[in-house]
Design an enzyme around this catalytic site. Sequence first.
Site, PDB file in Angstrom:
ATOM      1  N   ASP A  16      37.033  50.674  44.373  1.00 43.54           N
ATOM      2  CA  ASP A  16      37.858  50.305  45.542  1.00 43.54           C
ATOM      3  C   ASP A  16      38.372  51.469  46.333  1.00 43.54           C
ATOM      4  OD1 ASP A  16      39.110  48.151  47.021  1.00 43.54           O
ATOM      5  OD2 ASP A  16      41.016  48.358  45.647  1.00 43.54           O
ATOM      6  N   ASN A  64      34.071  38.827  48.834  1.00 41.57           N
ATOM      7  CA  ASN A  64      33.721  39.895  49.860  1.00 41.57           C
ATOM      8  C   ASN A  64      32.621  39.025  50.853  1.00 41.57           C
ATOM      9  OD1 ASN A  64      33.669  42.764  47.898  1.00 41.57           O
ATOM     10  ND2 ASN A  64      35.228  41.924  49.162  1.00 41.57           N
TER      11      ASN A  64
HETATM   12  C1  IPE Z   1      36.974  44.510  44.743  1.00 38.76           C
HETATM   13  O1  IPE Z   1      37.356  45.138  45.634  1.00 38.76           O
HETATM   14  C2  IPE Z   1      35.618  44.147  44.864  1.00 38.76           C
HETATM   15  C3  IPE Z   1      34.800  45.292  44.858  1.00 38.76           C
HETATM   16  C4  IPE Z   1      35.153  46.456  44.530  1.00 38.76           C
HETATM   17  C5  IPE Z   1      33.549  45.244  45.226  1.00 38.76           C
HETATM   18  P1  IPE Z   1      38.346  44.169  46.799  1.00 38.76           P
HETATM   19  O2  IPE Z   1      38.922  45.183  47.678  1.00 38.76           O
HETATM   20  O3  IPE Z   1      37.618  42.979  47.439  1.00 38.76           O
HETATM   21  O4  IPE Z   1      39.557  43.300  45.973  1.00 38.76           O
HETATM   22  P2  IPE Z   1      40.903  42.947  46.478  1.00 38.76           P
HETATM   23  O5  IPE Z   1      40.723  42.030  47.499  1.00 38.76           O
HETATM   24  O6  IPE Z   1      41.833  44.045  46.919  1.00 38.76           O
HETATM   25  O7  IPE Z   1      41.679  42.126  45.139  1.00 38.76           O
HETATM   26  C1  IPE Z   2      35.682  48.587  48.139  1.00 37.62           C
HETATM   27  O1  IPE Z   2      36.226  49.175  49.072  1.00 37.62           O
HETATM   28  C2  IPE Z   2      34.369  48.290  48.524  1.00 37.62           C
HETATM   29  C3  IPE Z   2      34.122  46.759  48.654  1.00 37.62           C
HETATM   30  C4  IPE Z   2      34.967  46.023  48.285  1.00 37.62           C
HETATM   31  C5  IPE Z   2      32.911  46.290  49.156  1.00 37.62           C
HETATM   32  P1  IPE Z   2      37.233  48.316  49.956  1.00 37.62           P
HETATM   33  O2  IPE Z   2      36.151  47.859  51.242  1.00 37.62           O
HETATM   34  O3  IPE Z   2      37.618  47.003  49.395  1.00 37.62           O
HETATM   35  O4  IPE Z   2      38.375  49.265  50.552  1.00 37.62           O
HETATM   36  P2  IPE Z   2      39.849  48.831  50.663  1.00 37.62           P
HETATM   37  O5  IPE Z   2      40.379  48.468  49.472  1.00 37.62           O
HETATM   38  O6  IPE Z   2      39.988  47.988  51.790  1.00 37.62           O
HETATM   39  O7  IPE Z   2      40.405  50.309  50.970  1.00 37.62           O
HETATM   40 MG    MG Z   3      39.665  46.629  48.323  1.00 29.55          MG
END
Ligand code: IPE
Ligand code: IPE
Ligand code: MG
Length: 248
Positions: A16, A64
């Site tokens: 993340d 996502n």
């Molecule tokens: C979890 O991260 C999913 C992945 C790392 C693929 P998200 O960024 O989607 O989760 P939330 O929205 O912060 O809970």
């Molecule tokens: C994790 O990084 C990757 C995916 C969920 C695909 P994020 O895209 O969630 O990054 P933040 O949490 O918005 O910084």
């Molecule tokens: Mg995230």
Amino acid sequence: MTEPRNLPRHVGIIMDGNGRWAQRQGRPRLEGHRAGADSVRDITRASRQLGIEALTLYAFSSQNWQRPVDEVTGLMQLLREFLIDERSEILDNAIRLEAIGDVERLPPIVKEPLDELRAASAHHRGMTLTLALSYGGRESIARAVRDAVRDAVAGKLAPDDVDVERFASYLPTSQLPPVDLLIRTSGEQRISNFMLWEIAYAELVFIDVQWPDFRREHLQTCLDQYAARERRFGLTSAQLASDLDLEG
Ligand code: IPE
Ligand code: IPE
Ligand code: MG
């Protein structure tokens, strides 16, 4: 260095913080996802070298899909590039590539190289690298229930035979060792629908590093934390100590 005895067999990572990493530098979120691919490469290589048996990476959740369409399209393109670019590294290092999640939902530009690499690496025993793609823990449990009910209706499964082990055999992770260590980067302290069943007794480590900055030294920090913990599985410390005496 972590003693081999205290090395987790199966590490799961919620990768993340890509978007925040990019935005912090005034760059588009997709740049963060692109940089995150370098972290995947480094962590996969380090895990293999350390002797971790299974590494499961949360790359794209069921939820996502609801992100802006440009971000989803960009992520799919990056996934394709990752599968193509890493193909030889994976094969040369005897890594078995697997995927969990609703992979049927992935576009052919991802599904095709994914299926190809899964098949080409299926016999490898060095380490299992599982990508959680279009994955949700609740979705995965619901699917397992569906499959079990189907077997029950077909007379292949008796309701009284459904216990923890039998149920787990319907999950896509059934061939993997139990998750010992779950890491989440970016400082968030939540599970976000990742391997809900499988992490029942995992040690959780939340590290305040964005995924694109996460490298093997950060992994080592997480492994050291893991090694220093006492996993009791419901027992008492004294019981564990006497078990260790018996083991010698
Ligand atoms: C979890 O991260 C999913 C992945 C790392 C693929 P998200 O960024 O989607 O989760 P939330 O929205 O912060 O809970
Ligand atoms: C994790 O990084 C990757 C995916 C969920 C695909 P994020 O895209 O969630 O990054 P933040 O949490 O918005 O910084
Ligand atoms: Mg995230």
